[in-house]
Design a protein around this motif. Structure first.
Motif, PDB file in Angstrom:
ATOM      1  N   HIS A 282       0.835  -1.203   0.000  1.00  0.00           N
ATOM      2  CA  HIS A 282       0.000   0.000   0.000  1.00  0.00           C
ATOM      3  C   HIS A 282       0.874   1.259   0.000  1.00  0.00           C
ATOM      4  N   ARG A 283       1.906   1.253   0.841  1.00  0.00           N
ATOM      5  CA  ARG A 283       2.833   2.399   0.887  1.00  0.00           C
ATOM      6  C   ARG A 283       3.507   2.598  -0.463  1.00  0.00           C
ATOM      7  N   LEU A 284       3.918   1.503  -1.085  1.00  0.00           N
ATOM      8  CA  LEU A 284       4.562   1.616  -2.395  1.00  0.00           C
ATOM      9  C   LEU A 284       3.595   2.216  -3.413  1.00  0.00           C
ATOM     10  N   ALA A 285       2.342   1.775  -3.384  1.00  0.00           N
ATOM     11  CA  ALA A 285       1.337   2.299  -4.306  1.00  0.00           C
ATOM     12  C   ALA A 285       1.068   3.782  -4.062  1.00  0.00           C
ATOM     13  N   LYS A 286       1.082   4.197  -2.786  1.00  0.00           N
ATOM     14  CA  LYS A 286       0.833   5.595  -2.433  1.00  0.00           C
ATOM     15  C   LYS A 286       2.092   6.464  -2.560  1.00  0.00           C
TER      16      LYS A 286
ATOM     17  N   GLY B 297      12.255  -0.877  -1.498  1.00  0.00           N
ATOM     18  CA  GLY B 297      12.079   0.437  -2.086  1.00  0.00           C
ATOM     19  C   GLY B 297      11.744   1.536  -1.097  1.00  0.00           C
ATOM     20  N   LEU B 298      11.685   1.209   0.193  1.00  0.00           N
ATOM     21  CA  LEU B 298      11.347   2.206   1.212  1.00  0.00           C
ATOM     22  C   LEU B 298      12.618   2.834   1.791  1.00  0.00           C
ATOM     23  N   ILE B 299      12.499   4.060   2.233  1.00  0.00           N
ATOM     24  CA  ILE B 299      13.611   4.730   2.916  1.00  0.00           C
ATOM     25  C   ILE B 299      13.722   4.122   4.311  1.00  0.00           C
ATOM     26  N   PRO B 300      14.860   3.506   4.640  1.00  0.00           N
ATOM     27  CA  PRO B 300      14.969   2.841   5.952  1.00  0.00           C
ATOM     28  C   PRO B 300      14.764   3.779   7.136  1.00  0.00           C
ATOM     29  N   GLU B 301      15.132   5.044   7.001  1.00  0.00           N
ATOM     30  CA  GLU B 301      14.994   5.993   8.101  1.00  0.00           C
ATOM     31  C   GLU B 301      13.582   6.557   8.217  1.00  0.00           C
ATOM     32  N   SER B 302      12.716   6.268   7.245  1.00  0.00           N
ATOM     33  CA  SER B 302      11.353   6.801   7.303  1.00  0.00           C
ATOM     34  C   SER B 302      10.548   6.041   8.350  1.00  0.00           C
ATOM     35  N   ARG B 303       9.502   6.644   8.799  1.00  0.00           N
ATOM     36  CA  ARG B 303       8.605   5.936   9.704  1.00  0.00           C
ATOM     37  C   ARG B 303       7.962   4.807   8.923  1.00  0.00           C
ATOM     38  N   PHE B 304       7.739   3.697   9.568  1.00  0.00           N
ATOM     39  CA  PHE B 304       7.164   2.551   8.859  1.00  0.00           C
ATOM     40  C   PHE B 304       5.665   2.695   8.668  1.00  0.00           C
TER      41      PHE B 304
ATOM     42  N   ARG C 231      -4.116   9.178   6.096  1.00  0.00           N
ATOM     43  CA  ARG C 231      -3.896  10.372   5.267  1.00  0.00           C
ATOM     44  C   ARG C 231      -2.452  10.494   4.791  1.00  0.00           C
ATOM     45  N   GLY C 232      -1.599   9.533   5.153  1.00  0.00           N
ATOM     46  CA  GLY C 232      -0.215   9.569   4.712  1.00  0.00           C
ATOM     47  C   GLY C 232       0.718  10.371   5.594  1.00  0.00           C
ATOM     48  N   ALA C 233       0.260  10.759   6.770  1.00  0.00           N
ATOM     49  CA  ALA C 233       1.107  11.492   7.717  1.00  0.00           C
ATOM     50  C   ALA C 233       1.666  10.525   8.756  1.00  0.00           C
ATOM     51  N   PRO C 234       2.850  10.812   9.271  1.00  0.00           N
ATOM     52  CA  PRO C 234       3.383   9.923  10.316  1.00  0.00           C
ATOM     53  C   PRO C 234       2.587  10.077  11.605  1.00  0.00           C
ATOM     54  N   TYR C 235       2.541   9.007  12.381  1.00  0.00           N
ATOM     55  CA  TYR C 235       1.930   9.075  13.702  1.00  0.00           C
ATOM     56  C   TYR C 235       2.806   9.954  14.586  1.00  0.00           C
ATOM     57  N   SER C 236       2.207  10.609  15.564  1.00  0.00           N
ATOM     58  CA  SER C 236       3.002  11.455  16.450  1.00  0.00           C
ATOM     59  C   SER C 236       3.008  10.888  17.864  1.00  0.00           C
TER      60      SER C 236
END
Length: 150
Positions: free
Chosen positions: A24-28, A40-47, A52-57
């Protein structure tokens, strides 16, 4: 206490749902690196991201320690609820990341894995902490001892 923990996802359905999330993340196109490593994901990004595509806080929360001291730690209740929903979809309605750690510990010890090894897997500073994670139910005691009681 009060430090990040690794959660071992050994349940096949849990792993499938996590892979669906990655797809789903790859598609978005959320947090993509442009290379094949890490799917294909940035390892340092939040998983995980919100719908809405925003990171959890994270939010500060107080916790009363056994000593009575109040210590602040950071947690994300919305993310915890999302993980509980995943476990529920897997047929594990009472599970949490912490109950999964207890289950891993108990099953490993019952299978003969040394408590020192399990302690290291769980990231505990001492095996004494790990012993508290072992949950032996009456049914398992019956099976081990060949007893017919409880």
């Amino acid at each position: 206490m009060l430090k990040p923990r690794t959660v071992w996802l050994t349940n096949k359905t849990s792993r499938e749902i996590i892979q669906q999330w990655i797809d789903h993340r790859l598609a978005k196109k959320w947090g993509l690196s442009g290379c094949a490593d890490f799917q294909g994901l940035i390892p340092e990004s939040r998983f995980l991201y919100t719908v809405r595509g925003a990171p959890y806080s994270l939010q500060p929360k107080p916790r009363k320690l056994d000593s009575g001291e109040i210590r602040e730690y950071w947690a994300c209740d919305a993310l915890e609820q999302a993980m509980r929903a995943i476990y529920k979809k897997c047929g594990l309605p009472l599970a949490s990341s912490h109950s999964g750690r207890k289950s891993l510990c108990t099953n490993a010890v019952v299978k003969g894995v040394p408590i020192e090894t399990v302690s290291r897997i769980l990231g505990h500073a001492s095996p004494e902490t790990t012993i508290d994670y072992v949950v032996i139910q009456a049914k398992r005691i019956e099976e081990m001892c060949g007893l017919d009681w409880v």
